[in-house]
Design an enzyme around this catalytic site. Structure first.
Site, PDB file in Angstrom:
ATOM      1  N   ASP A   1       0.883  -1.168   0.000  1.00 22.84           N
ATOM      2  CA  ASP A   1       0.000   0.000   0.000  1.00 22.84           C
ATOM      3  C   ASP A   1       0.915   1.210   0.000  1.00 22.84           C
ATOM      4  O   ASP A   1       1.653   1.447   0.966  1.00 22.84           O
ATOM      5  CB  ASP A   1      -0.870  -0.043   1.272  1.00 22.84           C
TER       6      ASP A   1
ATOM      7  N   HIS B   1      -8.504   4.840   2.676  1.00 23.84           N
ATOM      8  CA  HIS B   1      -7.853   3.560   2.333  1.00 23.84           C
ATOM      9  C   HIS B   1      -8.737   2.828   1.318  1.00 23.84           C
ATOM     10  O   HIS B   1      -9.062   1.665   1.486  1.00 23.84           O
ATOM     11  CB  HIS B   1      -7.689   2.705   3.581  1.00 23.84           C
TER      12      HIS B   1
ATOM     13  N   ASP C   1      -6.593  -0.668  -1.850  1.00 25.98           N
ATOM     14  CA  ASP C   1      -5.518   0.332  -1.810  1.00 25.98           C
ATOM     15  C   ASP C   1      -4.129  -0.275  -2.010  1.00 25.98           C
ATOM     16  O   ASP C   1      -3.125   0.381  -1.725  1.00 25.98           O
ATOM     17  CB  ASP C   1      -5.578   1.117  -0.488  1.00 25.98           C
TER      18      ASP C   1
ATOM     19  N   GLN D   1       2.940   4.243   2.798  1.00 25.37           N
ATOM     20  CA  GLN D   1       2.627   3.672   4.126  1.00 25.37           C
ATOM     21  C   GLN D   1       3.310   2.333   4.427  1.00 25.37           C
ATOM     22  O   GLN D   1       3.753   2.102   5.545  1.00 25.37           O
ATOM     23  CB  GLN D   1       1.104   3.590   4.288  1.00 25.37           C
TER      24      GLN D   1
ATOM     25  N   ASN E   1      17.134  -7.396   0.776  1.00 23.46           N
ATOM     26  CA  ASN E   1      15.981  -8.288   0.716  1.00 23.46           C
ATOM     27  C   ASN E   1      14.771  -7.514   1.226  1.00 23.46           C
ATOM     28  O   ASN E   1      14.865  -6.818   2.226  1.00 23.46           O
ATOM     29  CB  ASN E   1      16.279  -9.495   1.627  1.00 23.46           C
TER      30      ASN E   1
ATOM     31  N   TYR F   1       1.379  -0.765  15.327  1.00 20.66           N
ATOM     32  CA  TYR F   1       0.515  -0.781  14.154  1.00 20.66           C
ATOM     33  C   TYR F   1       0.956   0.280  13.144  1.00 20.66           C
ATOM     34  O   TYR F   1       1.004   1.446  13.453  1.00 20.66           O
ATOM     35  CB  TYR F   1      -0.938  -0.525  14.560  1.00 20.66           C
TER      36      TYR F   1
ATOM     37  N   LYS G   1      -1.648  -2.402   7.113  1.00 16.83           N
ATOM     38  CA  LYS G   1      -2.299  -3.698   7.037  1.00 16.83           C
ATOM     39  C   LYS G   1      -1.394  -4.731   6.386  1.00 16.83           C
ATOM     40  O   LYS G   1      -0.498  -4.403   5.644  1.00 16.83           O
ATOM     41  CB  LYS G   1      -3.568  -3.572   6.203  1.00 16.83           C
TER      42      LYS G   1
ATOM     43  N   ASP H   1      -2.513  -7.032   4.287  1.00 19.19           N
ATOM     44  CA  ASP H   1      -3.428  -7.605   3.305  1.00 19.19           C
ATOM     45  C   ASP H   1      -2.678  -8.627   2.451  1.00 19.19           C
ATOM     46  O   ASP H   1      -1.656  -8.301   1.865  1.00 19.19           O
ATOM     47  CB  ASP H   1      -3.986  -6.499   2.410  1.00 19.19           C
TER      48      ASP H   1
ATOM     49  N   GLN I   1      -4.485 -27.021 -12.651  1.00 15.06           N
ATOM     50  CA  GLN I   1      -4.689 -27.991 -13.730  1.00 15.06           C
ATOM     51  C   GLN I   1      -3.665 -29.134 -13.729  1.00 15.06           C
ATOM     52  O   GLN I   1      -2.610 -29.034 -13.126  1.00 15.06           O
ATOM     53  CB  GLN I   1      -4.649 -27.300 -15.105  1.00 15.06           C
TER      54      GLN I   1
ATOM     55  N   ARG J   1     -10.696  -0.474  10.255  1.00 17.79           N
ATOM     56  CA  ARG J   1      -9.620  -0.318  11.249  1.00 17.79           C
ATOM     57  C   ARG J   1      -9.003  -1.661  11.654  1.00 17.79           C
ATOM     58  O   ARG J   1      -8.521  -1.820  12.772  1.00 17.79           O
ATOM     59  CB  ARG J   1     -10.132   0.435  12.490  1.00 17.79           C
TER      60      ARG J   1
ATOM     61  N   TYR K   1      -6.723  -1.390  16.271  1.00 20.73           N
ATOM     62  CA  TYR K   1      -6.846  -0.107  16.963  1.00 20.73           C
ATOM     63  C   TYR K   1      -7.592  -0.414  18.250  1.00 20.73           C
ATOM     64  O   TYR K   1      -8.614  -1.071  18.226  1.00 20.73           O
ATOM     65  CB  TYR K   1      -7.777   0.851  16.214  1.00 20.73           C
TER      66      TYR K   1
HETATM   67  C1  F6R Z   1      -8.213  -1.154   7.576  1.00 14.15           C
HETATM   68  C2  F6R Z   1      -7.943   0.134   6.947  1.00 14.15           C
HETATM   69  C3  F6R Z   1      -8.880   1.234   7.217  1.00 14.15           C
HETATM   70  C4  F6R Z   1      -8.276   2.207   8.224  1.00 14.15           C
HETATM   71  C5  F6R Z   1      -9.278   3.329   8.582  1.00 14.15           C
HETATM   72  C6  F6R Z   1      -8.677   4.380   9.508  1.00 14.15           C
HETATM   73  O1  F6R Z   1      -7.333  -2.072   7.123  1.00 14.15           O
HETATM   74  O2  F6R Z   1      -6.974   0.324   6.262  1.00 14.15           O
HETATM   75  O3  F6R Z   1     -10.127   0.758   7.646  1.00 14.15           O
HETATM   76  O4  F6R Z   1      -7.883   1.539   9.394  1.00 14.15           O
HETATM   77  O5  F6R Z   1      -9.705   3.987   7.399  1.00 14.15           O
HETATM   78  O6  F6R Z   1      -7.514   4.851   8.941  1.00 14.15           O
HETATM   79  P1  F6R Z   1      -6.626   6.016   9.548  1.00 14.15           P
HETATM   80  O7  F6R Z   1      -6.292   5.642  10.973  1.00 14.15           O
HETATM   81  O8  F6R Z   1      -5.436   6.062   8.641  1.00 14.15           O
HETATM   82  O9  F6R Z   1      -7.466   7.271   9.483  1.00 14.15           O
HETATM   83 MG    MG Z   2      -4.305   1.378   3.390  1.00 16.79          MG
HETATM   84 MG    MG Z   3      -4.823  -2.565   1.793  1.00 15.34          MG
END
Ligand code: F6R
Ligand code: MG
Ligand code: MG
Length: 385
Positions: free
Chosen positions: A11, A18, A51, A93, A103, A232, A235, A237, A245, A269, A351
């Site tokens: 991201d 996001h 994102d 981010q 690496n 934190y 993410k 993701d 196959q 979040r 969070y």
């Molecule tokens: C979850 C995600 C979003 C953010 C939310 C708050 O993976 O990326 O839900 O956690 O939009 O984001 P901030 O704290 O950056 O305002």
């Molecule tokens: Mg994001």
């Molecule tokens: Mg993402």
């Protein structure tokens, strides 16, 4: 000759929150990779989900090759510059370090790589998820490679009948174990049902597979950004590469694993359970409550240094029911607001204000016996009066 498939994602900024990547960022990453690929990779394809920008590459440098990782890192850096110019949200981010050091592991982006012995036709699918975690792949990967109700090939294709081998990681203790199906299926399930901790990292064919013995046939990103950074920062993701196959799950068996919108953790979040909605790439905008969590799939074949594709695999009306069910599940869960099990248990939330709330209320907690005693004293006093 061995060939390496490398999928690296990050991201690096999105619009307006996001929500989704910007076309100019995708253009920059695409141009950067194509301008700098000579002598490093043979071919590549840039995609996205929500994102996250996704780079699929094919080359002969093996896994963890410094020059391949650097190409992806530099491309993300170049994309970040465009994101910064446009003022996109969270620009850069997932790039946790200032400079590249050999690496890309532990630097923020997610990586799924495998070295393969290519077949005459080498078909594979790259799955990309947003607003969820690596363990979200446990359910569909299990269905594809171990559940005969999903994959009839396990019963009726001689080449699949002996089953597969699963490499499972305990991402909290950094330990790994190999388990075989069908013989160790219940042991496997007892681990991977705890999807926040035990994560399928790779799947291999067994040594007696007639067409492709002892081969890596699936790999999943398992990077946990929160553990990498100690706090934190974004993410994790996930993405996965699944070969298909000819003695492996058919394309449709691999896709069938996503026909039920099962629940995953993440969403708003990173702190809520929600249904995983299978969508085409163009529909992967994370809008409702920053989601719901989505999965996109790109189908390719590899031949002679070239990738052909992608096919946008969920761009299929046959997934409309899964999408509608996911929307109904989203309606149902959203009405629970901040209550579990829509909201994740305390220890799994990305969070949380709970430690601060506890600190503030600390002096006001009393032992329940003292409260009860005082109450009964008050009421017996009232009786006397
Ligand atoms: C979850 C995600 C979003 C953010 C939310 C708050 O993976 O990326 O839900 O956690 O939009 O984001 P901030 O704290 O950056 O305002
Ligand atoms: Mg994001
Ligand atoms: Mg993402």
């Amino acid at each position: 000759m061995k060939v390496t498939l490398s999928h690296i994602k990050a991201d690096i900024g999105s619009l307006p929150g996001h929500t989704t990547v910007h076309s100019k960022v995708i253009e920059e990453v695409t141009k950067f990779v194509s301008d700098h690929s000579k002598g490093v990779i043979w071919d590549s394809q840039i995609g996205y989900v929500g994102d996250d920008v996704q780079i699929t590459m094919v080359h002969d440098k093996g896994t963890n090759a410094s020059e391949v990782h650097k190409l992806a890192w530099d491309a993300f850096k170049a994309g970040t510059e465009v994101a910064k110019e446009l003022g996109l949200y969270g620009a850069g981010q997932d790039l946790l370090k200032d400079s590249f050091s050999g690496n890309i592991k532990g630097m923020g982006p997610g990586i799924a790589e495998m070295e393969i012995t290519p077949r005459r036709s080498e078909p594979f699918i790259v799955y990309m998820m947003d607003k969820t975690e690596p363990g979200a792949f446990n359910f569909p990967i299990y269905k594809m490679f171990a559940d005969p109700f999903n994959t009839p090939g396990l019963v009726i294709d001689q080449n699949m009948h002996n089953g597969f081998r699963f490499e499972v990681w305990d991402i909290e203790e950094a330990k790994a174990i190999m388990l075989e199906t069908p013989n160790e299926m219940y042991d496997l399930l007892s681990l991977i049902g705890t999807k926040g901790r035990y994560v399928i990292k790779r799947v291999y064919t067994r040594e007696d597979h007639e067409k492709l013995p002892d081969e890596n046939v699936a790999v999943i990103t398992t990077d946990k950004l929160s553990f990498i950074a100690g706090e934190y920062v974004g993410k994790d993701d996930p993405a996965a590469i699944v070969r298909i196959q000819s003695g492996l799950p058919a394309s449709g068996e691999a896709m069938e694993a996503f026909s039920h919108p099962y629940l995953v953790s993440g969403w708003m979040r990173g702190s809520f359970n929600g249904p995983l909605m299978p969508v085409s790439m163009k529909d992967s905008k994370m809008i409702r409550f920053d989601g719901p969590p989505r999965v996109v799939a790109s189908g390719f074949v590899y031949k002679d240094h070239k990738l052909t594709g992608p096919v946008d695999m969920f761009d299929d009306p046959a997934y409309d029911n899964a999408r509608n069910l996911a929307s109904s599940i989203a309606d149902y869960l959203r009405r629970m607001g901040p209550f579990e099990p829509h909201r994740l248990p305390e220890e799994d939330m990305e969070y949380t204000t709970l430690p601060k709330v506890m600190e503030k209320l600390k002096g006001r907690f009393e032992h329940v016996d003292a409260v009860e005693k005082r109450k009964s004293k008050n009421s017996s006093q009232r009786d006397v009066e």
